[in-house]
Each structure stands twice: as C-alpha cells, then as structure tokens.
Design a protein around this motif. Structure first.
Motif, short mmCIF file in Angstrom:
data_model
loop_
_atom_site.label_atom_id
_atom_site.label_comp_id
_atom_site.label_asym_id
_atom_site.label_seq_id
_atom_site.Cartn_x
_atom_site.Cartn_y
_atom_site.Cartn_z
N GLU A 75 32.25 -24.62 -35.95
CA GLU A 75 31.06 -24.25 -35.19
C GLU A 75 31.33 -23.20 -34.12
N PHE A 76 30.30 -22.45 -33.85
CA PHE A 76 30.24 -21.61 -32.65
C PHE A 76 28.77 -21.60 -32.26
N ASP A 77 28.40 -22.53 -31.39
CA ASP A 77 26.99 -22.73 -31.06
C ASP A 77 26.74 -22.59 -29.57
N ILE A 78 25.61 -22.01 -29.25
CA ILE A 78 25.14 -22.02 -27.87
C ILE A 78 24.38 -23.33 -27.71
N VAL A 79 24.92 -24.23 -26.91
CA VAL A 79 24.28 -25.53 -26.68
C VAL A 79 23.07 -25.33 -25.77
N GLY A 80 23.25 -24.52 -24.73
CA GLY A 80 22.16 -24.27 -23.81
C GLY A 80 22.65 -23.57 -22.56
N PHE A 81 21.71 -23.37 -21.65
CA PHE A 81 22.05 -22.78 -20.37
C PHE A 81 21.10 -23.32 -19.31
N ASP A 82 21.59 -23.32 -18.08
CA ASP A 82 20.78 -23.72 -16.93
C ASP A 82 20.61 -22.51 -16.04
#
Length: 132
Positions: free
Chosen positions: A104-111
C-alpha cells in the motif's frame, strides 16, 4: 529518490482536497505505507521536510505521520494467512500464494484549520507550490 516525487504528488492531492474543504493550513498528514512498497519512511519524511516550504499551507509545525503496513501472505494451498515477504508459503512451501497486504501507499487523511473568512469557495483556488 522517487520518494520526493511521491511526496510531491501526495501534497498536490492534499492541496486539492484542502481547497474543497476550505482548509487554510494543514497541521498533520497521515500515510499508510506497506513495507514492500519500496518507499522508505525516512526518505518520505526527508522529502516532506524538503518540500514543506514550497506549500504555503504547510509550516514548521506541520507533521507527517507514516503508518507502516506489514506484508501479509495468503496461501491457497494450506490457507495460511500471515507474515511473509516471499511468494512462497512459509507453512507449506506452496507457490500458490497471494500478497494481500504490504504494498500500500495510501493517504489516510489530513487535519487542518478551517478558513472561516473564505465563505465563497468558488474564489478559493489551489495554491500548490509557491503559493500566491
């Protein structure tokens, strides 16, 4: 170092999303990176630190979090499911296997912080590198 290109792509994707969500400053970015992906966490962090100044919505306090994802192999012969980085089952030596996790190479999220002063999103364009 391909991590610099990967990180630039991540930051460009986040730039688009932060505009859509009226975020003026990103405080934290979380990625999931599989151990067999080929992207090295230290190199990703280095690239993030190097590129940070090119994105006006990042600053010195912005944090990159990298969650490491272990390699998990599934054997179709003996039904083993567990750690494995080779395509041979560690339990029965079968080659009838599939890697089900670890690339995997995933952007989980950002704040980030919402920009309350910019209510009209149609006027709010991506800043990208260098800003405006």
């Amino acid at each position: 170092m391909h991590e610099a290109g990967l990180m630039a792509s991540v930051l460009d994707i986040i730039d688009q999303s932060r505009v859509e969500n009226n975020i003026r400053r990103v405080t934290e970015i979380t990625l999931k990176v599989g151990v067999l992906n080929g992207a090295l966490p230290d190199a990703l962090q280095f690239a993030f630190d190097a590129l940070r100044s090119e994105y006006t919505w990042l600053d010195a306090s912005s944090v990159l979090r990298i969650e490491s994802v272990p390699a998990i192999l599934l054997c179709f012969e003996c039904h083993y499911q567990g750690p494995g980085s080779e395509m041979t089952c560690p339990a029965c030596q079968s080659v009838l296997t599939q890697l089900i996790q670890g690339e995997e190479f995933d952007i989980v999220g950002f704040d980030g912080e919402v920009d309350e002063s910019r209510k009209d999103r149609s006027l709010y364009e991506p800043l990208g590198r260098g800003g405006q």
